[in-house]
Scaffold this motif. Sequence first.
Motif, PDB file in Angstrom:
ATOM      1  N   TYR A   5       0.845  -1.193   0.000  1.00 53.15           N
ATOM      2  CA  TYR A   5       0.000   0.000   0.000  1.00 53.15           C
ATOM      3  C   TYR A   5       0.887   1.253   0.000  1.00 53.15           C
ATOM      4  O   TYR A   5       2.013   1.232   0.498  1.00 53.15           O
ATOM      5  CB  TYR A   5      -0.889   0.028   1.242  1.00 53.15           C
ATOM      6  CG  TYR A   5      -1.705  -1.213   1.445  1.00 53.15           C
ATOM      7  CD1 TYR A   5      -3.012  -1.306   0.979  1.00 53.15           C
ATOM      8  CD2 TYR A   5      -1.173  -2.322   2.114  1.00 53.15           C
ATOM      9  CE1 TYR A   5      -3.764  -2.457   1.178  1.00 53.15           C
ATOM     10  CE2 TYR A   5      -1.910  -3.475   2.315  1.00 53.15           C
ATOM     11  CZ  TYR A   5      -3.204  -3.538   1.835  1.00 53.15           C
ATOM     12  OH  TYR A   5      -3.955  -4.689   2.026  1.00 53.15           O
ATOM     13  N   LEU A   6       0.334   2.350  -0.500  1.00 52.65           N
ATOM     14  CA  LEU A   6       1.047   3.625  -0.518  1.00 52.65           C
ATOM     15  C   LEU A   6       0.289   4.643   0.319  1.00 52.65           C
ATOM     16  O   LEU A   6      -0.942   4.749   0.234  1.00 52.65           O
ATOM     17  CB  LEU A   6       1.171   4.146  -1.955  1.00 52.65           C
ATOM     18  CG  LEU A   6       1.968   5.452  -2.133  1.00 52.65           C
ATOM     19  CD1 LEU A   6       3.415   5.282  -1.688  1.00 52.65           C
ATOM     20  CD2 LEU A   6       1.907   5.916  -3.584  1.00 52.65           C
ATOM     21  N   THR A   7       1.036   5.389   1.126  1.00 47.40           N
ATOM     22  CA  THR A   7       0.417   6.415   1.958  1.00 47.40           C
ATOM     23  C   THR A   7       1.314   7.638   2.042  1.00 47.40           C
ATOM     24  O   THR A   7       2.508   7.581   1.734  1.00 47.40           O
ATOM     25  CB  THR A   7       0.113   5.861   3.366  1.00 47.40           C
ATOM     26  OG1 THR A   7      -0.717   6.779   4.069  1.00 47.40           O
ATOM     27  CG2 THR A   7       1.397   5.649   4.168  1.00 47.40           C
ATOM     28  N   GLY A   8       0.724   8.754   2.462  1.00 46.86           N
ATOM     29  CA  GLY A   8       1.484   9.985   2.644  1.00 46.86           C
ATOM     30  C   GLY A   8       0.626  11.023   3.332  1.00 46.86           C
ATOM     31  O   GLY A   8      -0.605  10.994   3.246  1.00 46.86           O
ATOM     32  N   TRP A   9       1.300  11.950   3.999  1.00 47.28           N
ATOM     33  CA  TRP A   9       0.620  12.986   4.769  1.00 47.28           C
ATOM     34  C   TRP A   9       0.900  14.360   4.181  1.00 47.28           C
ATOM     35  O   TRP A   9       2.020  14.668   3.807  1.00 47.28           O
ATOM     36  CB  TRP A   9       1.091  12.951   6.227  1.00 47.28           C
ATOM     37  CG  TRP A   9       0.555  14.084   7.044  1.00 47.28           C
ATOM     38  CD1 TRP A   9       1.171  15.261   7.348  1.00 47.28           C
ATOM     39  CD2 TRP A   9      -0.755  14.163   7.622  1.00 47.28           C
ATOM     40  NE1 TRP A   9       0.333  16.062   8.090  1.00 47.28           N
ATOM     41  CE2 TRP A   9      -0.853  15.406   8.277  1.00 47.28           C
ATOM     42  CE3 TRP A   9      -1.839  13.295   7.652  1.00 47.28           C
ATOM     43  CZ2 TRP A   9      -2.003  15.806   8.952  1.00 47.28           C
ATOM     44  CZ3 TRP A   9      -2.972  13.694   8.331  1.00 47.28           C
ATOM     45  CH2 TRP A   9      -3.046  14.926   8.969  1.00 47.28           C
ATOM     46  N   SER A  10      -0.143  15.218   4.100  1.00 47.62           N
ATOM     47  CA  SER A  10       0.002  16.623   3.713  1.00 47.62           C
ATOM     48  C   SER A  10       0.562  16.724   2.290  1.00 47.62           C
ATOM     49  O   SER A  10      -0.063  16.274   1.351  1.00 47.62           O
ATOM     50  CB  SER A  10       0.885  17.344   4.741  1.00 47.62           C
ATOM     51  OG  SER A  10       0.878  18.729   4.551  1.00 47.62           O
ATOM     52  N   LYS A  11       1.752  17.298   2.123  1.00 47.82           N
ATOM     53  CA  LYS A  11       2.346  17.366   0.793  1.00 47.82           C
ATOM     54  C   LYS A  11       2.565  15.971   0.234  1.00 47.82           C
ATOM     55  O   LYS A  11       2.411  15.745  -0.973  1.00 47.82           O
ATOM     56  CB  LYS A  11       3.678  18.109   0.842  1.00 47.82           C
ATOM     57  CG  LYS A  11       4.345  18.276  -0.514  1.00 47.82           C
ATOM     58  CD  LYS A  11       5.596  19.126  -0.417  1.00 47.82           C
ATOM     59  CE  LYS A  11       6.190  19.373  -1.806  1.00 47.82           C
ATOM     60  NZ  LYS A  11       7.381  20.258  -1.727  1.00 47.82           N
ATOM     61  N   SER A  12       2.899  15.029   1.102  1.00 44.51           N
ATOM     62  CA  SER A  12       3.107  13.660   0.631  1.00 44.51           C
ATOM     63  C   SER A  12       1.807  13.012   0.173  1.00 44.51           C
ATOM     64  O   SER A  12       1.823  12.112  -0.664  1.00 44.51           O
ATOM     65  CB  SER A  12       3.762  12.824   1.729  1.00 44.51           C
ATOM     66  OG  SER A  12       5.060  13.316   2.020  1.00 44.51           O
ATOM     67  N   ALA A  13       0.665  13.464   0.714  1.00 42.94           N
ATOM     68  CA  ALA A  13      -0.624  13.012   0.177  1.00 42.94           C
ATOM     69  C   ALA A  13      -0.783  13.501  -1.255  1.00 42.94           C
ATOM     70  O   ALA A  13      -1.332  12.793  -2.112  1.00 42.94           O
ATOM     71  CB  ALA A  13      -1.766  13.518   1.042  1.00 42.94           C
ATOM     72  N   CYS A  14      -0.293  14.707  -1.520  1.00 42.01           N
ATOM     73  CA  CYS A  14      -0.336  15.238  -2.890  1.00 42.01           C
ATOM     74  C   CYS A  14       0.593  14.450  -3.809  1.00 42.01           C
ATOM     75  O   CYS A  14       0.321  14.306  -4.998  1.00 42.01           O
ATOM     76  CB  CYS A  14       0.030  16.717  -2.887  1.00 42.01           C
ATOM     77  SG  CYS A  14      -1.112  17.734  -1.923  1.00 42.01           S
ATOM     78  N   TYR A  15       1.682  13.928  -3.259  1.00 35.08           N
ATOM     79  CA  TYR A  15       2.524  13.005  -4.017  1.00 35.08           C
ATOM     80  C   TYR A  15       1.711  11.767  -4.406  1.00 35.08           C
ATOM     81  O   TYR A  15       1.848  11.241  -5.518  1.00 35.08           O
ATOM     82  CB  TYR A  15       3.724  12.565  -3.182  1.00 35.08           C
ATOM     83  CG  TYR A  15       4.957  13.424  -3.291  1.00 35.08           C
ATOM     84  CD1 TYR A  15       6.067  13.002  -4.017  1.00 35.08           C
ATOM     85  CD2 TYR A  15       5.040  14.654  -2.647  1.00 35.08           C
ATOM     86  CE1 TYR A  15       7.220  13.765  -4.107  1.00 35.08           C
ATOM     87  CE2 TYR A  15       6.184  15.439  -2.729  1.00 35.08           C
ATOM     88  CZ  TYR A  15       7.268  14.986  -3.455  1.00 35.08           C
ATOM     89  OH  TYR A  15       8.403  15.753  -3.538  1.00 35.08           O
ATOM     90  N   VAL A  16       0.885  11.276  -3.472  1.00 38.50           N
ATOM     91  CA  VAL A  16       0.066  10.101  -3.767  1.00 38.50           C
ATOM     92  C   VAL A  16      -0.916  10.417  -4.891  1.00 38.50           C
ATOM     93  O   VAL A  16      -1.082   9.619  -5.831  1.00 38.50           O
ATOM     94  CB  VAL A  16      -0.692   9.626  -2.508  1.00 38.50           C
ATOM     95  CG1 VAL A  16      -1.595   8.442  -2.841  1.00 38.50           C
ATOM     96  CG2 VAL A  16       0.291   9.237  -1.402  1.00 38.50           C
TER      97      VAL A  16
END
Length: 494
Positions: free
Chosen positions: A202-213
Motif C-alpha cells: 500500500y502507498l500512503t502519505g501525509w500533507s504534501k506527501s498526500a499530494c505526491y500520492v
Amino acid sequence: MIKQIKEIPITNDSYPFASASRYLDLDAYGYVEKEYYIDGLANVYESIGNTGEVRVAYENVAYRNRIIVRAPKEVTKASGNVVIEIINPTSFMEIDRMWILTHEKFMRDGDIYVGITSKPNTIAKMVAFDKKRYESLQWPNPREDVELPFTNEQLLASGLLPDVNIEYEPGLFWDMLSNLAWMLRSDDVQNPIATYPHTYVYLTGWSKSACYVFRYVNSFAYRKEVAKDSQVFDGYLAGGGVRSMVVPVNQYESLYAYDYRLKRVEKVKQPFISIQTESENGWFDAFRTKRQDSDHPNFLYREYEIAGASHDTMFSYVDYYKQDEDLKRIDMLPKYDAKHAYGNNYPSQFAFAAGFKNLFRWVREGVGPASCMHIAMDEQGNNRKDAFGNSIGGLRTCLLDYPTGQYGIASTIEKGKSFLDATATTNPLFGYEQPFPASMLEVLYQDAKQYTALCKEHTKEQVSKGFICKEDEEALINFAVNLAIERGLPICKK
C-alpha cells in the motif's frame, strides 16, 4: 531499477534520523527497526500538456536514497500488509506522520512499515544530524547546467517554499517509488522483507506527501512501463492532503500551470481512502476538488473528514518526539508556538487506524467501507459550527457529540513563527482547544459516571460503522472521560 540495497548498521552512536526506537519501546511491541541505502537508476519525467500525462526526459540517472523499515521480529507474526510511506519533507525535516498516527495499529496487527525519503531538501538536516551516515545520499540533476526558470522570490510569491536546488532533482523520486514497490513485492534476496509475508503493498502519505500520492496515481500508477501489466500498489491512503498544491513532475515545472484535476484523484482502480482534518477539508481548494464516494471499478474511493482535528496536533507533532535532544541539537524539534494555552489534541489517530483497517479489508476481501457525511461548509469553504462552536457533520467521536471544549483549527501566532509565511499571524495547520468551564460540564453531564455512559454508547455505534477500531474502543472512551475530568467534571456528583 534498483542495483543494490545495503543495510546501514545501527549502533549506540549512529542510528536513523528520528528513529522510532527513541520514542517508542519497539521491543515491547516485538518490532525491529532497520535502515537501508538504496542505489539505483531512475528516469526524470516531463509533462505532456497539463493534465497529468508524462514522458521520459532523462534516462538512467544514478542515485542513492534511504528507507526505514519497521517490522515484527518474528516473521510468522507479519500480517502480509506492507505500507510504504512517502515521508513528508515540507518542514525540511523528515516527518513520518502516517507512522506517528498509526503505529499502534500497525504493530498490534503485524503490519510492515517502510518509509522512503521523498525529497532531497531534507538531506541537509540529516547530514547535520549524522554526517557519516547520510553524506553519501545523492539525487543528481542531469541538467545541472540549465538554470531554473524562476527565482526563490517567485516561488514564495506563489505560495510555494523555496526548497528546490539546481544541484539535485526531486523528479527522480517517481521511479524510486515504483522500483521500491516492485522490490518489496519480490522474493529477491536484496528485498529487506523477503522472508516475511508481503503479499499486499500500500502507498500512503501525509500533507504534501498526500499530494505526491495523488500525482503518482494520476501520472504514474497506470503507465505501462510502471504497472507491468499488473498493479504497483494494492491500495492507497492519503492523509491531510493540501490540495492547492500540485506536486510537479520535476523541479523545473514548479510554477507550471497544471490543471485543477491534478489536485485530486481522477481515476483509481485500486481502493483509495482520503482522510482530511478540519484544516484541509474546505481550505486550500479542497472544497472545489471534492470527489464523491464510489464503488465503480475505475474509481474505488472513500473520503472522510475528521471534525475537531487540525492538521497538526499535540500528539502527532509535539508529544511524539519526547523533547528529543538530537532534534534540539540541529534546531528541528517540533513545538507548539501559538498564543493559546492548549494546542489542538483531538485524537485523530483513532480515525486513521480505522482507515487503514478498512483499506486492508477492502483490498483483501473486496468489502468497501461505509461512507460518512462530510463536514457542513459555507460557499467559501468555511466549516459551519454548532451551538458549542464545533463543526457540524464529518467523522465524529464522542468528544464532539458530547463536547467538553471547543476545537479551533487555526491558532494565533506571533509574526515570524510560521515557516510557511514569516508575516503570518495565524497558523492554519495547528489548531487549539478552549475547555468549557467546569460548571458548564456539570450542567451538561452531571458527573464522570454519566459522561462515561454517553461516551460508551456513542463509541459502540462508531465501532459498528467501522469508523473506530474495536481494539481502540476503550482507549478512546478513556481519552474522552479523562479529558472531561481534567477539565473539571466531577468524578461522582454528590
